[in-house]
Design a protein around this motif. Structure first.
Motif, PDB file in Angstrom:
ATOM      1  N   GLN A   1       6.427   9.621   5.573  1.00  0.00           N
ATOM      2  CA  GLN A   1       6.947   8.697   4.194  1.00  0.00           C
ATOM      3  C   GLN A   1       5.424   8.421   3.531  1.00  0.00           C
ATOM      4  N   PRO A   2       5.663   8.371   2.290  1.00  0.00           N
ATOM      5  CA  PRO A   2       4.530   7.957   1.301  1.00  0.00           C
ATOM      6  C   PRO A   2       3.578   6.529   1.871  1.00  0.00           C
ATOM      7  N   TYR A   3       2.309   6.571   1.647  1.00  0.00           N
ATOM      8  CA  TYR A   3       1.776   5.383   2.154  1.00  0.00           C
ATOM      9  C   TYR A   3       1.923   4.113   1.440  1.00  0.00           C
ATOM     10  N   GLU A   4       2.729   4.219   0.319  1.00  0.00           N
ATOM     11  CA  GLU A   4       3.028   2.965  -0.301  1.00  0.00           C
ATOM     12  C   GLU A   4       4.504   2.418   0.493  1.00  0.00           C
TER      13      GLU A   4
ATOM     14  N   ARG B   1       6.847  -1.382   4.297  1.00  0.00           N
ATOM     15  CA  ARG B   1       7.615  -1.650   5.211  1.00  0.00           C
ATOM     16  C   ARG B   1       6.686  -2.520   6.436  1.00  0.00           C
ATOM     17  N   LEU B   2       5.388  -2.419   6.581  1.00  0.00           N
ATOM     18  CA  LEU B   2       4.607  -2.977   7.382  1.00  0.00           C
ATOM     19  C   LEU B   2       4.006  -4.355   7.053  1.00  0.00           C
ATOM     20  N   GLN B   3       4.631  -4.767   5.709  1.00  0.00           N
ATOM     21  CA  GLN B   3       4.169  -5.816   5.135  1.00  0.00           C
ATOM     22  C   GLN B   3       2.713  -6.057   4.919  1.00  0.00           C
ATOM     23  N   SER B   4       1.626  -5.035   4.574  1.00  0.00           N
ATOM     24  CA  SER B   4       0.622  -5.217   4.404  1.00  0.00           C
ATOM     25  C   SER B   4       0.112  -4.694   2.888  1.00  0.00           C
ATOM     26  N   ASP B   5      -0.991  -5.310   2.497  1.00  0.00           N
ATOM     27  CA  ASP B   5      -1.626  -5.076   1.190  1.00  0.00           C
ATOM     28  C   ASP B   5      -2.487  -3.900   0.971  1.00  0.00           C
ATOM     29  N   LEU B   6      -2.126  -2.792   0.327  1.00  0.00           N
ATOM     30  CA  LEU B   6      -3.245  -1.723   0.349  1.00  0.00           C
ATOM     31  C   LEU B   6      -4.674  -2.087  -0.301  1.00  0.00           C
ATOM     32  N   ARG B   7      -4.907  -2.949  -1.034  1.00  0.00           N
ATOM     33  CA  ARG B   7      -5.986  -3.413  -1.596  1.00  0.00           C
ATOM     34  C   ARG B   7      -6.874  -4.323  -0.569  1.00  0.00           C
ATOM     35  N   ASN B   8      -6.052  -5.481  -0.429  1.00  0.00           N
ATOM     36  CA  ASN B   8      -6.848  -6.456   0.478  1.00  0.00           C
ATOM     37  C   ASN B   8      -6.586  -6.438   2.005  1.00  0.00           C
ATOM     38  N   GLY B   9      -5.536  -5.609   2.449  1.00  0.00           N
ATOM     39  CA  GLY B   9      -5.432  -5.579   4.052  1.00  0.00           C
ATOM     40  C   GLY B   9      -4.529  -6.717   4.455  1.00  0.00           C
ATOM     41  N   LEU B  10      -4.784  -7.332   5.706  1.00  0.00           N
ATOM     42  CA  LEU B  10      -3.849  -8.294   6.037  1.00  0.00           C
ATOM     43  C   LEU B  10      -4.684  -9.664   6.163  1.00  0.00           C
ATOM     44  N   HIS B  11      -4.086 -11.008   5.992  1.00  0.00           N
ATOM     45  CA  HIS B  11      -5.049 -12.181   6.127  1.00  0.00           C
ATOM     46  C   HIS B  11      -5.199 -12.643   7.605  1.00  0.00           C
TER      47      HIS B  11
END
Length: 102
Positions: A33-36, A41-51
């Motif tokens: 699948q595309p990275y976006e 689906r993994l509920q993560s932010d590509l720019r900032n990552g996870l809190h």
């Protein structure tokens, strides 16, 4: 392939605020699948990552991102296993016959 649903508990200020459902992805699925879409689906932010709170929650649910490594087979066992091959046994027997005939 059936997606598993996992409950993730999010705690903020010692109060249970929300329980989010997140689909688990198998490696084979994620690779196709595309990275976006994987990020969504993994509920993560590509720019900032996870809190950090979310990281702690996922560690509790899924454990750490570690691979289990099997103990490597000892070298002597690999050497002995070579003699289980019928071709090797045949070659050794022919060498023994050749030495005996001289």
């Amino acid at each position: 392939m059936q997606n598993k649903l996992t409950l993730i508990e999010s705690k903020n200020s010692d109060n249970l605020e929300s329980v989010a459902r997140m689909k688990c992805l198998r490696t084979e699925e994620a690779a196709q699948q595309p990275y976006e879409e994987v990020s969504a689906r993994l509920q993560s932010d590509l720019r900032n990552g996870l809190h950090w709170d979310e990281v702690d929650n996922r560690h509790k649910v899924y454990g750490y991102n570690e691979l289990e490594v099997k103990a490597e087979e000892p070298l002597w066992r690999k050497y002995i296993d070579q003699f289980k091959n019928p071709l090797i046994i045949l070659l050794l027997a022919s060498a023994l016959v050749s030495v005996c005939m001289q």
